[in-house]
Structures are given as C-alpha cells and as structure tokens.
Design a protein around this motif. Structure first.
Motif, PDB file in Angstrom:
ATOM      1  N   PRO A   1       0.786  -1.228   0.000  1.00  0.00           N
ATOM      2  CA  PRO A   1       0.000   0.000   0.000  1.00  0.00           C
ATOM      3  C   PRO A   1       0.825   1.289   0.000  1.00  0.00           C
ATOM      4  O   PRO A   1       0.517   2.225  -0.728  1.00  0.00           O
TER       5      PRO A   1
ATOM      6  N   SER B   1       0.665   4.434  -2.783  1.00  0.00           N
ATOM      7  CA  SER B   1       0.443   5.815  -2.370  1.00  0.00           C
ATOM      8  C   SER B   1       1.619   6.702  -2.724  1.00  0.00           C
ATOM      9  O   SER B   1       1.457   7.813  -3.246  1.00  0.00           O
TER      10      SER B   1
ATOM     11  N   MET C   1      -5.847   0.200  -5.890  1.00  0.00           N
ATOM     12  CA  MET C   1      -6.202   0.521  -4.504  1.00  0.00           C
ATOM     13  C   MET C   1      -7.635   0.106  -4.201  1.00  0.00           C
ATOM     14  O   MET C   1      -7.893  -0.534  -3.179  1.00  0.00           O
TER      15      MET C   1
ATOM     16  N   ARG D   1      -8.216  -3.737  -4.011  1.00  0.00           N
ATOM     17  CA  ARG D   1      -7.780  -4.351  -2.749  1.00  0.00           C
ATOM     18  C   ARG D   1      -8.735  -4.077  -1.607  1.00  0.00           C
ATOM     19  O   ARG D   1      -8.819  -4.844  -0.664  1.00  0.00           O
TER      20      ARG D   1
ATOM     21  N   CYS E   1      -6.722  -1.901   4.098  1.00  0.00           N
ATOM     22  CA  CYS E   1      -5.305  -2.234   4.302  1.00  0.00           C
ATOM     23  C   CYS E   1      -4.392  -1.017   4.159  1.00  0.00           C
ATOM     24  O   CYS E   1      -3.178  -1.144   4.336  1.00  0.00           O
ATOM     25  N   PHE E   2      -4.956   0.148   3.881  1.00  0.00           N
ATOM     26  CA  PHE E   2      -4.160   1.364   3.719  1.00  0.00           C
ATOM     27  C   PHE E   2      -4.226   2.192   4.998  1.00  0.00           C
ATOM     28  O   PHE E   2      -5.282   2.326   5.614  1.00  0.00           O
TER      29      PHE E   2
ATOM     30  N   GLU F   1      -1.598   7.130   3.884  1.00  0.00           N
ATOM     31  CA  GLU F   1      -1.526   6.635   2.506  1.00  0.00           C
ATOM     32  C   GLU F   1      -2.751   7.052   1.710  1.00  0.00           C
ATOM     33  O   GLU F   1      -2.644   7.452   0.547  1.00  0.00           O
TER      34      GLU F   1
END
Length: 85
Positions: free
Chosen positions: A11, A15, A39, A42, A46-47, A51
């Motif tokens: 991630p 970003s 992004m 997914r 998870c970011f 980010e």
C-alpha cells in the motif's frame, strides 16, 4: 510503470507512486487510473490514513479525477471515524 504488476506493490508504494508523480508535476492519467484501480480493488482497509490522504492529495494536486477512489476513501473515512483524518 503501467507494465509493472501493481499487485506486487505494498500500500505505501502505491500511495508514494501517486504522491511522487504529483509532487513532480507529472499528471499521467494512465498511471493514476491504474494505481487508483489497484487501490480500490484491494479495498482500502489495508491502507493507513496517511496513505489514503496522500493518494487523494495527489489527485487533487494534479487535477485528475478518480470518482471510484474518492467514493471508496469517503466510505473508508466514515467507517474508521473522521477523527483519524
């Protein structure tokens, strides 16, 4: 970059890619669209908040639009609570 397998990027790398392009003034829609699609594919859980903020900042700075990413970030921000942002 377009030929690279974005699924291998963590991630932060996704970003940072957007941030770097924007910081250098390179508004390359194909890159931004590819990274934004990865992004959202997914899921943004998870970011890290930073980010997500960097990705949105990069789009705003370049003037490139990514409605799918913006909507996903909005939903994630509401899910987490706006205090994180």
């Amino acid at each position: 970059l377009q030929e690279r397998d974005l699924t291998r990027f963590v991630p932060q790398e996704l970003s940072n890619t957007l941030w770097s392009f924007a910081k250098l003034g390179h508004d390359v829609p194909a890159v931004f669209n590819s990274v934004a699609a990865e992004m959202t594919r997914r899921g943004l859980h998870c970011f890290k908040t930073q980010e997500l903020s960097n990705a949105v900042w990069a789009h705003a700075t370049t003037g490139l639009n990514s409605p799918g990413l913006f909507e996903a970030v909005e939903e994630e921000a509401l899910r987490r609570g706006l205090g994180e942002f």
